[in-house]
Design a protein around this motif. Structure first.
Motif, short mmCIF file in Angstrom:
data_model
loop_
_atom_site.label_atom_id
_atom_site.label_comp_id
_atom_site.label_asym_id
_atom_site.label_seq_id
_atom_site.Cartn_x
_atom_site.Cartn_y
_atom_site.Cartn_z
N ARG A 141 0.82 -1.22 0.00
CA ARG A 141 0.00 0.00 0.00
C ARG A 141 0.85 1.27 0.00
N LEU A 142 2.03 1.22 0.62
CA LEU A 142 2.94 2.36 0.53
C LEU A 142 3.42 2.54 -0.90
N GLU A 143 3.84 1.44 -1.51
CA GLU A 143 4.38 1.50 -2.86
C GLU A 143 3.33 1.98 -3.87
N ARG A 162 11.61 3.77 3.46
CA ARG A 162 12.42 4.60 4.35
C ARG A 162 11.86 4.45 5.76
N ARG A 163 12.70 4.58 6.78
CA ARG A 163 12.23 4.33 8.13
C ARG A 163 13.06 5.10 9.15
N GLU A 164 12.42 5.48 10.26
CA GLU A 164 13.10 6.10 11.38
C GLU A 164 12.50 5.56 12.67
N TRP A 278 7.86 5.32 5.30
CA TRP A 278 7.24 5.97 4.15
C TRP A 278 7.92 5.47 2.88
N PRO A 279 7.30 5.66 1.72
CA PRO A 279 7.84 5.05 0.49
C PRO A 279 9.25 5.53 0.17
N ALA A 280 10.07 4.59 -0.31
CA ALA A 280 11.45 4.93 -0.67
C ALA A 280 11.53 5.50 -2.08
N ALA A 281 10.59 5.11 -2.94
CA ALA A 281 10.70 5.50 -4.35
C ALA A 281 10.32 6.94 -4.61
#
Length: 304
Positions: A141-143, A162-164, A278-281
């Motif tokens: 769903r993020l992608e 991406r992540r924190e 959140w999405p990396a792309a």
């Protein structure tokens, strides 16, 4: 600058077909005829000189390698187009537009209140939409752009976003206030293994709980399984067993009002990280980045 040989509408039809898996479903989602979707994709393929998908009547639609590449670029272009439209209706420095927030259900009572209240008050023209979903339900769903940002446990995060890290908590034992172990300072898993466990059966919580016992060569006796965090607390409050949970609500009673107590596990177990992803792309929109920064600025709860 020369105009591109395709339109944003053609790209949006391709994305809808890829996400839905069939031309018919894409048409229903966009409220246009399937033939309009099919014709737009065919024209896009002609203009780009590449087959973008394989269409099989009984098996739906799948993207080719070129189609996958085009779809990734198309998502960014469509996102930029939406942001351009929103920016025209915002004052300088004002954040405007929607943010869809995914949140693991047991994290929702901790994570969502400060976001909806404090961030919402600071940015009243940002629309915060909530999707509560387990990690497996968030997969993809993020992608696909259905979720802008999500708050999840560090384990089993789907994809490669991406992540924190926001904060971390070790699991604890939840007991009824009248339980013989309720007066103990700490509780060992060996003391619990032959007793009834009320298992929070929602991934990754169930896997995490069972892994704590497995590391010590133990197999717990599961009496009841439930996907509801509050149901675990309620059943424990009634004395039907104990629970292993991570989140630590301030309320010392179950949903029905039965008192419960939290006890640390001995020897200590590794903490579980709670992360924002959140999405990396695609770079996050300014308002989404502001929400991520706001979440990182909060002093989240830790062990008592």
């Amino acid at each position: 600058m020369d105009a591109p040989p395709f339109t944003l509408r053609q790209l949006s039809y391709l994305i809808a077909a890829a996400d839905e898996g069939t031309i018919a479903a894409a048409g229903a989602r966009l409220h246009v005829s399937p033939s309009a979707i099919s014709d737009a994709i065919t024209e896009l393929e002609t203009q780009l000189g590449e087959p973008l998908c394989v269409r099989r009547r009984a098996h739906g639609l799948t993207l080719t390698t070129a189609g996958t590449q085009v779809a990734a670029h198309a998502r960014r272009l469509l996102a930029d187009a939406r942001e351009l439209t929103l920016s025209l209706h915002a004052a300088e420095g004002e954040l405007v537009g929607p943010i869809t927030i995914g949140c693991y259900p047991t994290l929702a009572p901790t994570i969502l209140p400060p976001l909806l209240h404090d961030f919402g008050d600071a940015h009243p023209r940002v629309e915060l939409d909530i999707i509560e979903a387990t990690h497996d339900e968030l997969d993809g769903r993020l992608e696909r752009g259905e979720v802008d940002v999500a708050f999840v446990y560090e384990t089993l995060i789907p994809g490669n976003p991406r992540r924190e890290r926001l904060f971390e908590l070790p699991a604890h034992v939840l007991l009824a206030a009248g339980d013989p172990l309720a007066s103990a300072e700490r509780v060992t898993l060996e003391e619990l293994v032959d007793r009834d466990l009320i298992l929070l059966d929602a991934p990754p919580s169930s896997q995490h709980t069972l892994s704590l016992f497995a590391r010590r060569g133990l197999t717990p006796k599961v009496r009841h399984r439930t996907a509801s965090y509050e149901a675990v607390r309620t059943l424990v409050g009634r004395g039907l067993g104990y629970g292993i949970l991570v989140q630590r609500p301030a309320n010392p009673a179950s949903y029905e009002g039965y008192p419960v107590v939290m006890k640390e596990i001995s020897p200590p177990v590794p903490p579980v990280g709670i992360e924002v992803i959140w999405p990396a792309a695609t770079p996050p929109a300014e308002r989404t980045r502001a929400l991520i920064d706001f979440a990182r600025s909060i002093t989240w709860p830790g062990p008592a």
